[in-house]
Design a protein around this motif. Sequence first.
Motif, PDB file in Angstrom:
ATOM      1  N   ILE A  72      66.909  87.055-123.051  1.00 35.61           N
ATOM      2  CA  ILE A  72      68.387  87.447-122.832  1.00 35.61           C
ATOM      3  C   ILE A  72      68.583  88.249-121.625  1.00 35.61           C
ATOM      4  CG2 ILE A  72      70.585  88.358-123.535  1.00 35.61           C
ATOM      5  CD1 ILE A  72      69.630  87.824-126.414  1.00 35.61           C
ATOM      6  N   TYR A 147      76.440  81.308-124.789  1.00 32.68           N
ATOM      7  CA  TYR A 147      75.254  80.397-124.893  1.00 32.68           C
ATOM      8  C   TYR A 147      75.542  78.979-125.335  1.00 32.68           C
ATOM      9  CZ  TYR A 147      72.697  84.726-124.071  1.00 32.68           C
ATOM     10  OH  TYR A 147      72.429  85.933-123.440  1.00 32.68           O
ATOM     11  N   THR A 149      76.328  75.138-124.867  1.00 34.99           N
ATOM     12  CA  THR A 149      75.906  74.339-123.904  1.00 34.99           C
ATOM     13  C   THR A 149      76.556  73.069-124.192  1.00 34.99           C
ATOM     14  OG1 THR A 149      74.080  73.917-125.257  1.00 34.99           O
ATOM     15  CG2 THR A 149      73.908  75.309-123.328  1.00 34.99           C
ATOM     16  N   GLU A 225      72.491  78.095-134.849  1.00 35.52           N
ATOM     17  CA  GLU A 225      72.971  77.398-133.977  1.00 35.52           C
ATOM     18  C   GLU A 225      73.992  76.115-134.690  1.00 35.52           C
ATOM     19  OE1 GLU A 225      70.763  76.737-130.929  1.00 35.52           O
ATOM     20  OE2 GLU A 225      69.571  75.360-131.981  1.00 35.52           O
TER      21      GLU A 225
END
Length: 280
Positions: A72, A147, A149, A225
Amino acid sequence: MISEAVRGEKLTVSAPFFNQVLGPIFLAVIVLTGICPLIGWRRASINNLMRNFLYPLVAALIVGVSLFFSGIRDWYALIAFTACGFVLSTILFEWFRGVRARHRMRAENYLKAFLGLVWGNKPRYGGYIVHIAILLIAVGVIGSSFYHTEKEAALVPGESVTIGDYTLTYEGMDYYATQSKEVVTANLSVYNGEKFIGTMTPEKYFHRTYQQPVTEVDIRHTLKEDLYVIFADWSGDWAEDARASFTVMVNPLVSWIWIGGGFFLLGGVIAFWPDRRERR
């Protein structure tokens, strides 16, 4: 609104402005949820502050360094995750001290001491659970904001699109009809690396009473996720081997927002649960 009333000019701001202004405010609120409960009224001496915050600060430093070396590099996300680690450490440290004291004074096992501690002071420890809920929601917001996408692809059967760790292979379309609608389904095989993890079937359906199509997004949830697949359109007339267009998105840590909502509800119920004396 104020500008329009005073100067007769209406000002508008976009999402980046809100993110830039409200992000630091939200981060400050998170940090305060860890600091304020541990500062005793009229007892905020240097020694008291050091005793209360030394271990949480060390834990937060370990979290920040670990996240940095894990890859990160976005400083705002790194600071935000580290702040969440600090607040969680303060809450756990406070719980640990209370459970240890109750264990020593009453010779209770640690589980009984923990439950007795929470139930003996429900407003306080229910509030701590609400603070944990805020942290979980913050983690989900940070992950999905920094994050996220997204990729668009037009595929014929057999072609694939890769996003993050996922590879989605388009297998073709299916069609079926009900009394109220006609449905076109796209079938995609999903792989994580080389491992097959399932099939996703986003849909587009047409109600017989109106022609506006409705898109049904297929979502694969995990704690890490969420994977979203949107069936955007297909070229030409319907056919099993027609070229189809997709929007694929990966939103990290979104599930933790929902888990945080559950903790929020649990903490609220505990905090407002009446004592026996109050019920009388």
